[in-house]
Enzyme design. Structure first.
Site, mmCIF file in Angstrom:
data_model
loop_
_atom_site.group_PDB
_atom_site.id
_atom_site.type_symbol
_atom_site.label_atom_id
_atom_site.label_comp_id
_atom_site.label_asym_id
_atom_site.label_seq_id
_atom_site.Cartn_x
_atom_site.Cartn_y
_atom_site.Cartn_z
ATOM 1 N N LYS A 15 48.199 32.070 36.092
ATOM 2 C CA LYS A 15 49.053 32.563 35.007
ATOM 3 C C LYS A 15 50.493 32.053 35.209
ATOM 4 C CE LYS A 15 45.805 36.304 34.631
ATOM 5 N NZ LYS A 15 45.491 37.644 34.176
ATOM 6 N N GLU A 117 44.820 36.738 27.188
ATOM 7 C CA GLU A 117 46.284 36.794 27.039
ATOM 8 C C GLU A 117 46.751 35.824 25.951
ATOM 9 O OE1 GLU A 117 47.180 36.303 31.217
ATOM 10 O OE2 GLU A 117 46.261 38.266 31.543
ATOM 11 N N GLU A 187 35.244 37.861 30.490
ATOM 12 C CA GLU A 187 36.332 38.668 31.042
ATOM 13 C C GLU A 187 36.578 39.872 30.147
ATOM 14 O OE1 GLU A 187 39.069 36.184 33.761
ATOM 15 O OE2 GLU A 187 39.778 35.941 31.722
ATOM 16 N N GLY A 193 43.548 42.484 35.351
ATOM 17 C CA GLY A 193 44.806 42.929 35.933
ATOM 18 C C GLY A 193 44.943 44.436 36.037
ATOM 19 N N SER A 232 39.734 41.547 37.650
ATOM 20 C CA SER A 232 39.926 42.266 38.915
ATOM 21 C C SER A 232 38.893 41.896 39.987
ATOM 22 C CB SER A 232 39.964 43.778 38.679
ATOM 23 O OG SER A 232 41.052 44.119 37.825
ATOM 24 N N GLY A 253 42.362 36.139 38.781
ATOM 25 C CA GLY A 253 43.794 36.154 38.512
ATOM 26 C C GLY A 253 44.560 36.610 39.744
ATOM 27 N N GLY A 254 44.932 37.898 39.771
ATOM 28 C CA GLY A 254 45.783 38.454 40.830
ATOM 29 C C GLY A 254 45.392 38.041 42.246
HETATM 30 P P1 PGA Z 1 42.691 39.453 37.235
HETATM 31 O O1 PGA Z 1 42.812 38.326 36.079
HETATM 32 O O2 PGA Z 1 41.765 38.872 38.293
HETATM 33 O O3 PGA Z 1 44.089 39.624 37.736
HETATM 34 O O4 PGA Z 1 42.117 40.651 36.609
HETATM 35 C C1 PGA Z 1 41.690 37.603 35.655
HETATM 36 C C2 PGA Z 1 42.066 36.676 34.527
HETATM 37 O O5 PGA Z 1 42.914 37.038 33.690
HETATM 38 O O6 PGA Z 1 41.542 35.553 34.421
#
Ligand code: PGA
Length: 270
Positions: A15, A117, A187, A193, A232, A253-254
């Site tokens: 991101k 997003e 997702e 997130g 997540s 992501g995170g």
């Molecule tokens: P996340 O993000 O692992 O932080 O939940 C996943 C993504 O948006 O691809």
């Protein structure tokens, strides 16, 4: 269980994090950590699982160079470069956007399409995402098409309808043109997130429905399409998720911002 050519695929979505120099530092740290964690299976990267990193656009060049340098002794065993965005047009007056030609020049093997997003914060709709998918037909850049329902859609039991609509829009715009290279990422928006992961069973149900839709569209080629789970994913839940029959990898992501965690998630494929 994965079919031989559904090599598990672990993708980092950074991101709007990590500048070019931070991206280079990350890759320099990831290399040794990954080698240590997969020491028992020395060629695991490339033979047992594949990895890609999608940095922010300004970091693509530096990260790409660093990843190629890391992979140099073992061609084919490296971490692929992925982009987070692409514009459907070949070029033109689109301030702030990036084109296919630019991504090809940077050595990108993948690009994220339809991330929630982009859909929610930047107003990208199915038609715009389908136009991006069309642009990729015949190119060397493969789409990672993200689909997923919001909490409100899940609560009114519209999950499968939403996911099928998002998928079908891109598939019908490209006919069979992406059959060989398409990667899908499921997702659930409520899991991104938030620390709230879909249970492996719940994710598997949606993955199985996506698999059926892929087979309905592509025939048996749809059995070979990799379907990643995202939302997540972390070292503590990756193994259970990846054990599901139709979960072929993870979009992270995170947890992908920490080299140790990202390497541990990849090692959960072993
Ligand atoms: P996340 O993000 O692992 O932080 O939940 C996943 C993504 O948006 O691809």
């Amino acid at each position: 269980m994965n079919l031989p050519n559904r090599l598990p695929f672990i993708v980092a979505n950074w991101k709007m994090h990590l500048s070019p120099s931070q991206a280079e530092d990350f890759a320099d740290q990831l290399g040794p950590v990954l080698a240590e964690i997969t020491a028992a299976a020395p060629n695991a990267l490339g033979e047992r699982f594949e990895m890609a990193i999608a940095p922010a656009s300004p970091s693509l060049d530096r990260l790409g160079q660093t990843l190629r340098r890391m992979a140099a002794p073992r061609p084919g065993g490296g971490i692929a470069l992925a982009a987070q965005n692409i514009h459907p047009e070949a070029s033109g007056a689109f301030t702030g956007e990036v084109s296919l030609e630019m991504l090809e020049d940077l050595g990108c093997a993948y690009v994220l399409l339809g991330h929630s997003e982009r859909r929610q914060l930047f107003g990208e709709d199915d038609a715009f995402i389908a136009a991006k998918a069309q642009r990729l037909v015949g190119s060397g850049v493969a789409p990672i098409l993200c689909v997923g329902e919001t909490l409100e859609e899940r609560e009114r039991e519209a999950t499968l309808e939403v996911v099928r609509r998002q998928l079908e829009s891109a598939l019908s715009a490209t006919e069979d043109g992406l059959a060989a290279q398409l990667v899908v990422a499921y997702e659930p928006v409520w899991a991104i997130g938030t620390g709230r992961t879909a249970t492996p069973e719940l994710a598997q149900d949606v993955h199985a429905a996506i698999r059926q839709a892929l087979i309905a569209h592509y025939g048996t080629a749809g059995e070979q399409t990799r379907i990643l789970y995202g939302g997540s994913v972390k070292p503590s839940n990756a193994r259970e998720l990846l054990a599901q029959p139709d979960i072929d990898g993870a979009l992270v992501g995170g947890a992908s911002l920490n080299p140790n965690d990202f390497a541990k998630i990849a090692a959960a494929c072993l």
